[in-house]
Design a protein around this motif. Structure first.
Motif, PDB file in Angstrom:
ATOM      1  N   MET A 201       2.706   1.545  -9.546  1.00  0.00           N
ATOM      2  CA  MET A 201       1.493   1.363  -8.733  1.00  0.00           C
ATOM      3  C   MET A 201       0.950  -0.047  -8.908  1.00  0.00           C
ATOM      4  SD  MET A 201      -0.852   4.711  -9.020  1.00  0.00           S
ATOM      5  CE  MET A 201      -0.387   6.261  -8.324  1.00  0.00           C
TER       6      MET A 201
ATOM      7  N   MET B  53       2.094   1.932  -3.361  1.00  0.00           N
ATOM      8  CA  MET B  53       1.067   2.525  -4.233  1.00  0.00           C
ATOM      9  C   MET B  53       0.889   4.000  -3.931  1.00  0.00           C
ATOM     10  SD  MET B  53      -1.803  -0.429  -4.284  1.00  0.00           S
ATOM     11  CE  MET B  53      -2.837   0.321  -5.508  1.00  0.00           C
ATOM     12  N   VAL B  54       1.082   4.390  -2.651  1.00  0.00           N
ATOM     13  CA  VAL B  54       0.851   5.781  -2.289  1.00  0.00           C
ATOM     14  C   VAL B  54       2.006   6.665  -2.730  1.00  0.00           C
ATOM     15  CG1 VAL B  54       0.601   7.336  -0.325  1.00  0.00           C
ATOM     16  CG2 VAL B  54      -0.690   5.226  -0.397  1.00  0.00           C
ATOM     17  N   VAL B  55       3.269   6.161  -2.571  1.00  0.00           N
ATOM     18  CA  VAL B  55       4.388   7.065  -2.815  1.00  0.00           C
ATOM     19  C   VAL B  55       4.789   7.131  -4.286  1.00  0.00           C
ATOM     20  CG1 VAL B  55       5.330   6.871  -0.504  1.00  0.00           C
ATOM     21  CG2 VAL B  55       6.107   5.307  -2.287  1.00  0.00           C
TER      22      VAL B  55
ATOM     23  N   LEU C 290       0.834  -1.209   0.000  1.00  0.00           N
ATOM     24  CA  LEU C 290       0.000   0.000   0.000  1.00  0.00           C
ATOM     25  C   LEU C 290       0.863   1.251   0.000  1.00  0.00           C
ATOM     26  CD1 LEU C 290      -2.960  -0.656   2.432  1.00  0.00           C
ATOM     27  CD2 LEU C 290      -3.086   0.188   0.102  1.00  0.00           C
ATOM     28  N   LEU C 291       1.920   1.202   0.827  1.00  0.00           N
ATOM     29  CA  LEU C 291       2.821   2.352   0.905  1.00  0.00           C
ATOM     30  C   LEU C 291       3.403   2.653  -0.471  1.00  0.00           C
ATOM     31  CD1 LEU C 291       4.308   4.374   2.727  1.00  0.00           C
ATOM     32  CD2 LEU C 291       6.114   2.689   2.978  1.00  0.00           C
TER      33      LEU C 291
ATOM     34  N   ALA D 128       0.163   9.269 -13.150  1.00  0.00           N
ATOM     35  CA  ALA D 128      -1.222   9.336 -12.674  1.00  0.00           C
ATOM     36  C   ALA D 128      -1.650  10.762 -12.366  1.00  0.00           C
ATOM     37  CB  ALA D 128      -1.383   8.472 -11.419  1.00  0.00           C
TER      38      ALA D 128
END
Lengths: 670, 220
Positions: free
Chosen positions: B153, B144-146, B141-142, B209
């Motif tokens: 992603m 995907m966020v950073v 998850l981290l 993105a």
């Protein structure tokens, strides 16, 4: 078959009718099918419930494999549920009979027919539910079905707003009840009522549960200050539904309160009765004052419901206080008074709403100041409305007097309290009840007199026609019941004793065995009442007076000009209006519940235009409590709206952050 | 045998977490994909070891599925996508490598604490397995966020899913059906994401993105 199974079968029948209503709403067959079916089913369930109340319901709990997996859906009818089932199904049967005739004038039957039986089924299910999950589910079903009925005439002015306010308040009430049940159920999830009774919560938790129940049930019943939705929503629905919402649904809310406060939340604590007494008295006073000021016939009735619910809660508070201080004879009296008033209010409030519906059908008018002179045009409706108005004003020998008299009898026992707070508070509340009763009489003199007496104030009122036979039959039945319960109150009180026994552990002395149908709920030396004697006296004196007048006075009908203040204007608008009638009360008490603005627009000398009196009433409670709340909610909503316009990564960060926060909470939970 | 079983399982699950850390600081797409393939290999080894220890034959199937899809099919597919898009250039990190690694360490510590609390009484093997699995999920998850790049992603999402499979394998008695469906759902996700990536790059000539956000309706 047990009473529970029969009741559930009846509810299933009602739900089937709801489906049939949706299918056949547009067909001419739909209306008689739905209302006729509802009438038959309600009458059957009424018989079952009356049997369960009289002979005791089954001791068993019916468990169906629905709902929560490890509890199932539980159903049980004890004396309390049986009594409320009687109230609800009696109202439902009367409303169905009324609607068989009244429903003919319905504009959009497809908006009413599917929801009417569903609403009835919802109310019945709440009363037979015996676990928190089934209870809340049925409660929400009842709320949503009634909301749909409120929205039946959504195109009319203000009705959409009424529906919205109702929906918000109903959700709030359900939320409070959810909290109440969660507190009583405890951490190990005793959701079945039996399990709750077996292990009552600790004193502090019980107090919170009591408060949550008062808020949750009170918001549905219409207690001040949670009443704001009621005068909007009840009149918005079709009249037979208004009657059910006022007569039956508020009673279901009272049932929820009694069930939690007296049955599930453990041993009583006298301090808890204080808010109930205060809120009850305040609802009574504010409700009746609003009813006196309002100019809409159905809204007057809705406000009067708030008043009566206030009286019921005063009696319940007294019963709770007496019960907590171990004076069970007085507690039984107060509880009997509360239950009897619940029954009575269901009777006369339904009757009055039916009458208002008949007036609405005949004239298309709900505003008092556009009506007038209807007694000549609708004599039967007028007679039944008169009976209802006299009953709700607590005039003997009708039923309203008996229950309000018993409430005051219970107040008179308050010197027996050992706590000084209650010793002082109870008589003050009693004074409030007495004032409420007096103002209620004034209110219904106005609500009956302005539309039915005098001359028609509009063309519509002049052309009014009598209501149809079925509607009249429903009204006649309820009016007769009002008189019967008023004349034979002993039998009604005895019928209530199983329910009172269940809640208090004691009941008032048996009344049917008293000579000459007298009732003396405490002791004959403290006060007794004989409905039959009063009725006989009223009949005898009235017939004597009329005999004397007709025999000895001139029989000729004389018409003379009314005194007109020296200004002969034959227009009917110069008659006494609703506003004129309530003006003294508005001047004296109006500032208590309202912000009253009276502005007189006087023409200068020599000007020929008419003078105007502008009257603006605004609700203090709405201004002080709800307006700031609405502002806060709106501001928060605007702030939170930003969340809708984040980037994809920000969304993922929000989800990720929420997950991490939850894990941290989990890791650091004590 | 008991001690050995625990040690090897611990080693392999720990290796999985290590691979997640490696993924976090890969700055080139090819290296990222290779590390991801390596993680899948370690995952299939770990699952196979669990199958051996628990005597659960169906877990071998899971291991084979994980190896075939995650270590071979998906990396090759992503390689092709990268070549077709012509984006075999640097990965840009939004947050620097240092803070990202520190955050990752904190997440691993958090998942250990959480598991100690909620599964304190459970079997040590299962508990450690779950703790590592949760770490892998959080690290995915981290990631995907950073990351800004859509391909990384996707890789973050896939490594997150590796953690789920590790958890599923560690819990005794998890039926195979669940794992197969999870594996296929990831494959479907890959297809969807692949198509999506092509569309994005066709339209916006970038798979950043952030570029998508400029086409959104603005808030009031």
């Amino acid at each position: 078959m047990s009473a529970e199974a029969l009741c559930l079968a009846g509810d299933a029948g009602l739900l089937a009718l709801a489906v049939a209503g949706a299918l056949f709403a547009a067909k001419p067959l739909g209306r008689p099918l739905v209302y006729g079916g509802a009438l038959v089913l309600s009458a059957l369930m009424l018989a079952v419930a009356a049997g369960a109340l009289a002979f005791g319901g089954g001791a068993e709990t019916l468990v169906l494999p629905l709902g929560l997996p490890w509890i199932g859906a539980r159903f049980h009818i004890d004396a309390l549920s049986a009594f409320f089932l009687v109230v609800v199904n009696l109202s439902a049967a009367a409303a169905s009979l009324y609607a068989l005739g009244y429903g003919r004038t319905e504009h959009d039957p497809e908006r009413v027919l599917p929801f009417y039986p569903a609403f009835l089924a919802g109310m019945n299910l709440v009363l037979v539910a015996a676990d928190a999950y089934t209870f809340l589910l049925s409660w929400e079903f009842m709320s949503l079905a009634s909301w749909a009925l409120v929205m039946a005439r959504h195109s009319e002015d203000q009705n959409a707003r009424a529906g919205y306010v109702y929906l918000v308040m109903a959700s709030f009430g359900t939320f409070a009840l959810l909290i109440a049940f969660a507190l009583v159920a405890g951490l190990d999830g005793r959701f079945a009522f039996e399990a709750m009774r077996a292990a009552p919560p600790a004193a502090g938790v019980a107090m919170l549960a009591f408060a949550a129940a008062l808020i949750g049930a009170g918001s549905k019943a219409g207690l001040v200050p949670l009443h704001v939705w009621l005068p909007l929503a009840h009149p918005a629905a079709p009249s037979h539904v208004s009657a059910l919402m006022s007569g039956a649904m508020t009673k279901v809310a009272v049932y929820a309160f009694i069930r939690i406060a007296f049955d599930l939340a453990g041993p009583p604590d006298w301090r808890l009765s204080i808010p109930v007494l205060i809120v009850g008295a305040a609802s009574g006073l504010i409700g009746v004052l609003q009813a006196l000021m309002d100019n809409d016939l159905k809204r007057v009735l809705a406000y009067s419901t708030i008043e009566n619910i206030g009286l019921i809660f005063v009696a319940l508070g007294l019963a709770y206080a007496f019960h907590a201080t171990d004076f069970d004879a007085a507690a039984a009296l107060a509880m009997t008074a509360a239950l009897l008033h619940i029954f009575n209010h269901a009777l006369f409030k339904s009757l009055l709403f039916f009458g208002a519906g008949a007036v609405l059908t005949a004239t298309g008018e709900r505003r008092l100041n556009r009506l007038g002179g209807l007694l000549n045009r609708m004599p039967s409706t007028g007679l039944f409305m008169l009976v209802g108005a006299a009953a709700i004003s607590a005039l003997p020998p009708l039923n309203g007097f008996v229950s309000e008299w018993m409430i005051l009898q219970a107040v008179l026992l308050s010197p027996a309290f050992s706590e000084w707070t209650l010793k002082i508070l109870a008589p003050a509340v009693g004074a409030g009840v007495a004032l409420t009763a007096a103002l209620a009489a004034a209110c219904f003199v106005r609500a009956f007199g302005i539309p039915f007496l005098g001359r028609p104030r509009s063309e519509a009122a002049e052309r009014a026609k009598e209501a149809d036979r079925l509607s009249l039959a429903a009204m006649a039945g309820l009016a007769a019941l009002c008189a019967i319960v008023g004349i034979f109150p002993g039998q009604a009180i005895d019928a209530l004793s199983p329910a009172v026994d269940l809640l208090i552990g004691a009941h008032v002395p048996n009344q049917s065995s008293m000579p000459w149908l007298t009732i003396a709920p405490v002791a004959a030396s403290r006060g007794s009442y004989n409905g039959l004697l009063v009725a006989a006296f009223i009949v005898a004196s009235a017939s004597m007076a009329s005999t004397v007048i007709h025999r000895f006075a001139s029989g000729a009908l004389r018409r003379a000009p009314a005194w007109d203040c020296g200004f002969p204007d034959p227009a009917p608008t110069t008659q006494y209006t609703g506003e004129s009638f309530s003006q003294p009360v508005r001047r004296v008490f109006g500032q208590l519940a309202f912000v009253v603005e009276e502005r007189i627009d006087m023409p200068r000398p020599g000007e020929t235009r008419a003078a105007h009196l502008n009257l603006r009433l605004t609700d203090r409670i709405w201004n002080l409590l709800y307006v700031p709340l609405i502002l806060v909610v709106e501001r928060t909503a605007v702030q939170l709206n930003r969340l809708q316009f984040l980037t994809i990564r920000q969304y993922m960060s929000v989800v990720f952050g929420a997950l991490v926060v939850l894990l941290v909470v989990l890791a650091s939970w004590p | 045998m008991r001690g050995l079983a625990f040690d090897v399982a611990h080693l392999l699950a720990g290796g999985l977490v290590l691979m997640s850390f490696l993924l976090l600081y890969q700055t080139r797409l090819y290296a990222l994909l290779n590390t991801f393939a390596l993680q899948a290999v370690v995952l299939s080894l770990s699952v196979a070891w669990q199958a051996y220890v628990q005597g659960a034959d169906h877990l071998y199937v899971t291991a084979v599925i994980a190896f075939a899809f995650k270590a071979i099919v998906i990396p090759i597919a992503l390689h092709r996508i990268i070549i077709e898009l012509g984006i075999d250039r640097d990965v840009e990190n939004v947050v620097g490598v240092g803070p990202t690694m520190l955050a990752g360490l904190a997440l691993v510590a958090l998942s250990e604490v959480v598991m100690l609390r909620i599964a304190g009484g459970a079997d040590v093997l299962a508990r450690e397995d779950l703790a590592f699995a949760l770490s892998v999920v959080l690290l995915g998850l981290l990631m995907m966020v950073v990351r800004r790049n859509a391909v990384s992603m996707v890789v973050g999402f896939m490594s997150l899913e590796n953690g789920l499979i590790l958890a599923g394998a560690g819990a005794k008695g998890m039926p195979l059906v669940v794992e197969v469906s999870v594996a296929f759902s990831v494959l479907v996700a890959l297809v969807v994401i692949g198509v999506f990536l092509f569309r994005i790059s066709e339209r916006f000539e970038s798979i950043d993105a952030e570029a998508l956000d400029s086409f959104r309706e603005r808030g009031r």
